[in-house]
Scaffold this motif. Structure first.
Motif, mmCIF file in Angstrom:
data_model
loop_
_atom_site.group_PDB
_atom_site.id
_atom_site.type_symbol
_atom_site.label_atom_id
_atom_site.label_comp_id
_atom_site.label_asym_id
_atom_site.label_seq_id
_atom_site.Cartn_x
_atom_site.Cartn_y
_atom_site.Cartn_z
ATOM 1 N N ASN A 6 0.852 -1.187 0.000
ATOM 2 C CA ASN A 6 0.000 0.000 0.000
ATOM 3 C C ASN A 6 0.886 1.235 0.000
ATOM 4 O O ASN A 6 1.880 1.286 0.735
ATOM 5 C CB ASN A 6 -0.914 0.015 1.230
ATOM 6 C CG ASN A 6 -1.870 -1.162 1.244
ATOM 7 O OD1 ASN A 6 -2.642 -1.351 0.309
ATOM 8 N ND2 ASN A 6 -1.809 -1.972 2.292
ATOM 9 N N PRO A 7 0.550 2.252 -0.796
ATOM 10 C CA PRO A 7 1.371 3.464 -0.816
ATOM 11 C C PRO A 7 1.271 4.215 0.502
ATOM 12 O O PRO A 7 0.263 4.145 1.202
ATOM 13 C CB PRO A 7 0.769 4.282 -1.961
ATOM 14 C CG PRO A 7 -0.640 3.820 -2.047
ATOM 15 C CD PRO A 7 -0.618 2.355 -1.691
ATOM 16 N N GLY B 242 -10.707 -0.436 -1.302
ATOM 17 C CA GLY B 242 -9.434 -0.078 -1.911
ATOM 18 C C GLY B 242 -8.216 -0.391 -1.079
ATOM 19 O O GLY B 242 -7.096 -0.037 -1.469
ATOM 20 N N LEU B 243 -8.406 -1.057 0.063
ATOM 21 C CA LEU B 243 -7.269 -1.332 0.940
ATOM 22 C C LEU B 243 -7.257 -2.803 1.321
ATOM 23 O O LEU B 243 -8.250 -3.328 1.828
ATOM 24 C CB LEU B 243 -7.330 -0.473 2.199
ATOM 25 C CG LEU B 243 -6.152 -0.615 3.171
ATOM 26 C CD1 LEU B 243 -4.873 -0.102 2.537
ATOM 27 C CD2 LEU B 243 -6.444 0.140 4.471
ATOM 28 N N LYS B 244 -6.146 -3.462 1.078
ATOM 29 C CA LYS B 244 -5.991 -4.850 1.465
ATOM 30 C C LYS B 244 -5.076 -4.937 2.677
ATOM 31 O O LYS B 244 -4.066 -4.236 2.750
ATOM 32 C CB LYS B 244 -5.405 -5.661 0.305
ATOM 33 C CG LYS B 244 -6.325 -5.768 -0.911
ATOM 34 C CD LYS B 244 -5.664 -6.606 -1.994
ATOM 35 C CE LYS B 244 -6.568 -6.725 -3.203
ATOM 36 N NZ LYS B 244 -5.947 -7.549 -4.287
ATOM 37 N N PRO B 245 -5.399 -5.818 3.609
ATOM 38 C CA PRO B 245 -4.500 -5.965 4.769
ATOM 39 C C PRO B 245 -3.179 -6.582 4.331
ATOM 40 O O PRO B 245 -3.113 -7.307 3.329
ATOM 41 C CB PRO B 245 -5.270 -6.905 5.695
ATOM 42 C CG PRO B 245 -6.163 -7.677 4.779
ATOM 43 C CD PRO B 245 -6.547 -6.720 3.684
#
Length: 588
Positions: free
Chosen positions: A477-478, A537-540
């Motif tokens: 993730n950025p 939009g966010l993956k762990p």
């Protein structure tokens, strides 16, 4: 004659114990145009050089790797020196008679600025209030601020504090030769040539025949190493490829190019190792001299000497310098050669369970283990991890960072969430099989949930860029922009006050606030992923920096030494845990 003998004996005894032989102030300037800081009044800036020597036979020094192979002076001592920076009240009697020793990070003076808000840009040449922060709690409280160069491979001539350490050699004066390892991780653009170490002094190749070295490449830390044939690379500079090769002993040239977003690893015979473990003696002996002595052997005054003496001394370090402090304590350097305590309190910021391992032959302490960078390098988590003396169930080592009650300081360690993933912070409180470990009474651990490492997504990660195979840099993730990271200033600023109250007045600081298994706030990676909330939009995270026992050969142990097996053999695996996420995905 008897009186002369007694006097000479006393003088030689003083020489044997005095480690700062000469304290030379080379520059003394008014600081911040005479601005008044609290009741301490105006400050001045001092810069100069501390000339030191140590007795290699003293048990407190004998553990320094290769110290017995360093050149000695006529008194049998090993000499070295370090530049220093001091900010002090012009009138020391108006200060608080306390020292804050901010240990520089790779020669960069960052600790003083981290006690102001917002934190200013770091500089080893502060001249204005803006350089340190006009609301700096340390100056307002009247501290004398100290720093001295310890990082032995910082190039001289930079705007950083660079010490001068001796080079070890064989008894006959010939060079010491041994294996060295460097890694070139995730360059952002393709190239043909790179220095063996970027921004630091490299270990010179003793043999430039590439058949006697090994160069490999891989896509990530767990991928198989692929050997680059010895006729497809050379020691030297080649900015445009093989045809531009200029041989050298400190550069690498890869004829087919050094591709971006890959890991290159070079293992080669190096020569002329500096005695890097003297790094710890610098901090010990400069700190001790400024705290306890009135003058050096030549009669030069201690600029911080004040009647009736310095009351307290504290130190602080951030990131790799926090690792340095953990090792400083473990190796016993908070005890000077007169068996006095150097620092009453130590603040360690963002070090988790890593130690720096400066006390190693052919070491570059700027590189430390991350999930996909320098993964199995020397600067890593190696038992003992805990401050208390415990038995590590994986390696079988029974030991602890604090085991010298007469000289152990009070300790604050502050860890952000990122270092649980990268630097195995759970092993501070949970052993390698997942069992809770107690903290000593003189230690507090504090957790900054949700914080990254000094505004970075991953440790020393490059800017997020899309590369041909679609990966976004090395980060899943950025990171959320650059900007100010309050973690480096707000918490350490407040805890500077709490440390002084604890050590000087006996006022208990806040209780430890750190994830653990008893409160079910430390979990496995699978448990973390199962508990992570659904966020569009966010993956762990799907990976973390794991840990196994690293076996660098029989001449290397938990105190450092000489690495003969590179890369290391991998032993038993540790259980490493991470903070359980709450409903917002932030660690509990």
């Amino acid at each position: 004659i008897g009186a002369i003998t007694v006097a000479l004996t006393l003088l030689l005894g003083a020489w044997a114990e005095a480690r700062v032989v000469r304290w030379v102030v080379e520059e003394r300037l008014p600081f911040a145009s005479g601005m008044e800081w609290g009741t301490a009044g105006p400050y001045e800036r001092l810069k100069g050089t501390a000339y030191m020597e140590v007795d290699p036979k003293d048990p407190l020094n004998a553990l320094i790797v290769n110290l017995d192979k360093a050149p000695r002076n006529a008194r049998g001592m090993v000499e070295f020196s370090a530049p220093f920076l001091i900010l002090k009240p012009v009138d020391m009697t108006r200060g608080n008679r306390k020292i804050w020793y901010g240990i520089n990070n790779r020669g960069n003076c960052i600790e003083l600025g981290n006690r102001a808000f917002p934190p200013p840009m770091a500089t080893c040449n502060p001249m204005t209030a803006a350089d340190v922060g006009a609301n700096n709690v340390l100056l307002k409280a009247g501290y004398a601020i100290v720093d001295a160069g310890w990082h032995g491979d910082v190039p001289a001539g930079t705007n950083r504090l660079s010490p001068k350490f001796p080079v070890a050699m064989q008894p006959d004066g010939s060079p010491i030769v041994g294996p060295a390892r460097v890694e070139f991780s995730f360059q952002q653009t393709a190239s043909f040539s790179l220095p063996l170490v970027i921004d630091f002094d490299p270990d010179e190749a003793a043999d430039t025949n590439t058949a006697h070295s090994t160069l490999t490449v891989r896509d990530h830390a767990d991928a198989p190493r692929v050997a680059i044939p010895s006729d497809r690379w050379a020691f030297g500079e080649c900015p445009t490829g093989q045809g531009s090769l200029v041989p050298s002993t400190t550069d690498l040239c890869v004829f087919d190019g050094i591709g971006p977003q890959r890991i290159y690893e070079l293992i080669y015979p190096a020569k002329n190792p500096k005695v890097m473990g003297l790094a710890y003696a610098v901090t010990r002996d400069v700190g001790s001299f400024l705290r306890y002595e009135a003058q050096d052997e030549a009669g030069n005054p201690n600029p911080l000497a004040v009647s009736p003496g310095i009351r307290r001394a504290y130190s602080s370090g951030t990131s790799s310098t926090g690792m340095y402090q953990r090792e400083f304590l473990y190796l016993g350097f908070n005890e000077d050669e007169s068996h006095r305590k150097v620092f009453d309190g130590v603040t360690i910021y963002s070090a988790a369970t890593h130690r720096l391992f400066v006390n190693v032959q052919f070491v570059h302490p700027t590189f430390f283990s991350g999930q996909d960078q320098h993964h199995d390098f020397t600067s890593n988590s190696v038992a003992p991890f805990t401050f208390a003396v415990t038995t590590d169930p994986i390696s079988g080592i029974m030991d602890g960072l604090l085991k010298r009650p007469a000289t152990d300081p009070f300790v604050f360690q502050i860890d952000e969430e990122n270092v649980f993933w990268q630097w195995k912070a759970s092993l501070n409180v949970v052993d390698g099989r997942g069992q809770q470990v107690a903290l000593p009474d003189n230690v507090r651990l504090y957790f900054q949930n949700g914080f990254g490492h000094i505004a970075a997504a991953g440790l020393l990660s490059p800017p997020t860029t899309t590369v041909p195979d679609g990966r976004a840099g090395i980060c899943q993730n950025p990171r959320q922009g650059g900007g100010l990271n309050a973690s480096t200033a707000v918490t350490p600023r407040a805890l500077a006050i709490a440390m002084d109250e604890w050590a000087d007045r006996g006022i208990e600081p806040p209780k430890s606030n750190y994830p653990g298994i008893q409160g079910k706030t430390l979990v496995s990676l699978n448990e973390y992923r199962a508990a992570f909330p659904a966020i569009p939009g966010l993956k762990p995270p799907s990976v973390m920096n794991d840990l196994t026992v690293l076996q660098f050969g029989p001449r290397f142990d938990s105190k450092g030494g000489v690495q003969t097996e590179l890369p290391p053999a991998l032993g038993a695996r540790y259980t490493v845990l991470v903070p359980k996420p709450d409903e917002d995905g932030v660690g509990l």
